[in-house]
Design a protein around this motif. Sequence first.
Motif, mmCIF file in Angstrom:
data_model
loop_
_atom_site.group_PDB
_atom_site.id
_atom_site.type_symbol
_atom_site.label_atom_id
_atom_site.label_comp_id
_atom_site.label_asym_id
_atom_site.label_seq_id
_atom_site.Cartn_x
_atom_site.Cartn_y
_atom_site.Cartn_z
ATOM 1 N N TRP A 143 -8.557 -2.801 14.760
ATOM 2 C CA TRP A 143 -7.130 -3.005 14.470
ATOM 3 C C TRP A 143 -6.281 -2.187 15.435
ATOM 4 O O TRP A 143 -6.465 -0.974 15.580
ATOM 5 N N SER A 144 -5.328 -2.826 16.091
ATOM 6 C CA SER A 144 -4.463 -2.139 17.046
ATOM 7 C C SER A 144 -3.029 -2.017 16.549
ATOM 8 O O SER A 144 -2.169 -1.481 17.245
ATOM 9 N N GLY A 145 -2.780 -2.527 15.324
ATOM 10 C CA GLY A 145 -1.440 -2.461 14.762
ATOM 11 C C GLY A 145 -1.184 -1.144 14.059
ATOM 12 O O GLY A 145 -1.954 -0.180 14.166
ATOM 13 N N SER A 146 -0.099 -1.107 13.317
ATOM 14 C CA SER A 146 0.297 0.117 12.615
ATOM 15 C C SER A 146 -0.538 0.321 11.353
ATOM 16 O O SER A 146 -1.067 -0.624 10.772
ATOM 17 N N VAL A 147 -0.641 1.571 10.946
ATOM 18 C CA VAL A 147 -1.367 1.938 9.733
ATOM 19 C C VAL A 147 -0.469 2.841 8.900
ATOM 20 O O VAL A 147 0.216 3.721 9.436
ATOM 21 N N GLY A 148 -0.464 2.621 7.598
ATOM 22 C CA GLY A 148 0.322 3.462 6.702
ATOM 23 C C GLY A 148 1.615 2.796 6.277
ATOM 24 O O GLY A 148 1.935 1.675 6.684
ATOM 25 N N ARG A 149 2.344 3.487 5.447
ATOM 26 C CA ARG A 149 3.601 2.947 4.939
ATOM 27 C C ARG A 149 4.649 2.891 6.047
ATOM 28 O O ARG A 149 4.557 3.600 7.048
ATOM 29 N N ILE A 150 5.633 2.036 5.859
ATOM 30 C CA ILE A 150 6.693 1.876 6.844
ATOM 31 C C ILE A 150 7.441 3.194 7.026
ATOM 32 O O ILE A 150 7.809 3.866 6.051
ATOM 33 N N GLN A 151 7.651 3.554 8.268
ATOM 34 C CA GLN A 151 8.301 4.806 8.616
ATOM 35 C C GLN A 151 9.682 4.553 9.225
ATOM 36 O O GLN A 151 9.962 3.466 9.748
ATOM 37 N N LEU A 152 10.517 5.575 9.196
ATOM 38 C CA LEU A 152 11.867 5.481 9.749
ATOM 39 C C LEU A 152 11.828 5.113 11.227
ATOM 40 O O LEU A 152 12.640 4.297 11.688
ATOM 41 N N ARG A 153 10.891 5.664 11.964
ATOM 42 C CA ARG A 153 10.813 5.380 13.402
ATOM 43 C C ARG A 153 10.562 3.902 13.663
ATOM 44 O O ARG A 153 11.066 3.345 14.645
ATOM 45 N N VAL A 155 11.488 1.335 11.718
ATOM 46 C CA VAL A 155 12.719 0.604 11.407
ATOM 47 C C VAL A 155 13.743 0.819 12.516
ATOM 48 O O VAL A 155 14.390 -0.123 12.981
ATOM 49 N N ARG A 156 13.877 2.052 12.951
ATOM 50 C CA ARG A 156 14.842 2.357 14.011
ATOM 51 C C ARG A 156 14.473 1.623 15.306
ATOM 52 O O ARG A 156 15.344 1.097 16.003
ATOM 53 N N THR A 182 16.535 2.131 1.967
ATOM 54 C CA THR A 182 16.990 3.475 2.322
ATOM 55 C C THR A 182 16.707 3.774 3.789
ATOM 56 O O THR A 182 17.557 4.336 4.499
ATOM 57 N N LEU A 183 15.527 3.393 4.278
ATOM 58 C CA LEU A 183 15.186 3.604 5.673
ATOM 59 C C LEU A 183 16.131 2.839 6.598
ATOM 60 O O LEU A 183 16.533 3.342 7.652
ATOM 61 N N LEU A 184 16.474 1.624 6.212
ATOM 62 C CA LEU A 184 17.398 0.831 7.025
ATOM 63 C C LEU A 184 18.742 1.531 7.164
ATOM 64 O O LEU A 184 19.314 1.595 8.255
#
Length: 205
Positions: A143-153, A155-156, A182-184
């Motif tokens: 897997w080359s994608g992201s791992v973990g919950r969505i982060q502020l970085r 979204v930004r 909230t992150l948005l």
Amino acid sequence: MRLRAENGYRAERSYSIASPPDVSAVQITVDCVEDGEVSPFLTDELMAGDRIEVRGPIGGHFAWSVSETQDPLLLVGGGSGVAPLMCMLRHRRLRGSSVPAALLYSARTYEDVIYREELAEMAQSDPELLLEITLTRESPSDWSGSVGRIQLRQVRALIEHLGRVANAFVCGGDSFVESTATLLLQAGQPAEFVRTERFGAKEKA
């Protein structure tokens, strides 16, 4: 959708429409809950020709049309919350729209990524569509994608990629929608351009 048992018992559940308004058939996406009353029937027992009761759609705030605006489209979905976002992406594609779009999709595992083949093909064939998938529980060794919950970085970065204020749509479970919205806002997305649709508690028998 309403089901009626032979003894008169009724059960109702709400589902988002995944098919675009450009086609006549209506498609929903059902996340099967093992101890649920409705979803196991819909996924395992419902047959062509069976009759069920349907009403709706209900509400209208969580909708997007190519004809409304040329502003970018920012979509964030959790689990089966990708269904109404898929409706928008399919509508955008069928209309031949070049409106910049980005989908950030959070799923538990790779196998839980709904529409993964269709989404991959969309992103590969459309330079104006950015697809980012993040896996929160398990990921394949390659897997080359992201791992973990969505982060502020994340979204930004999507907001910066789109280049200007986007129409943002967030769909998923209650806690997912709350944290993502909230992150948005923290990333600079104006509140008036954030629309949310959320699920309640998991279906129980």
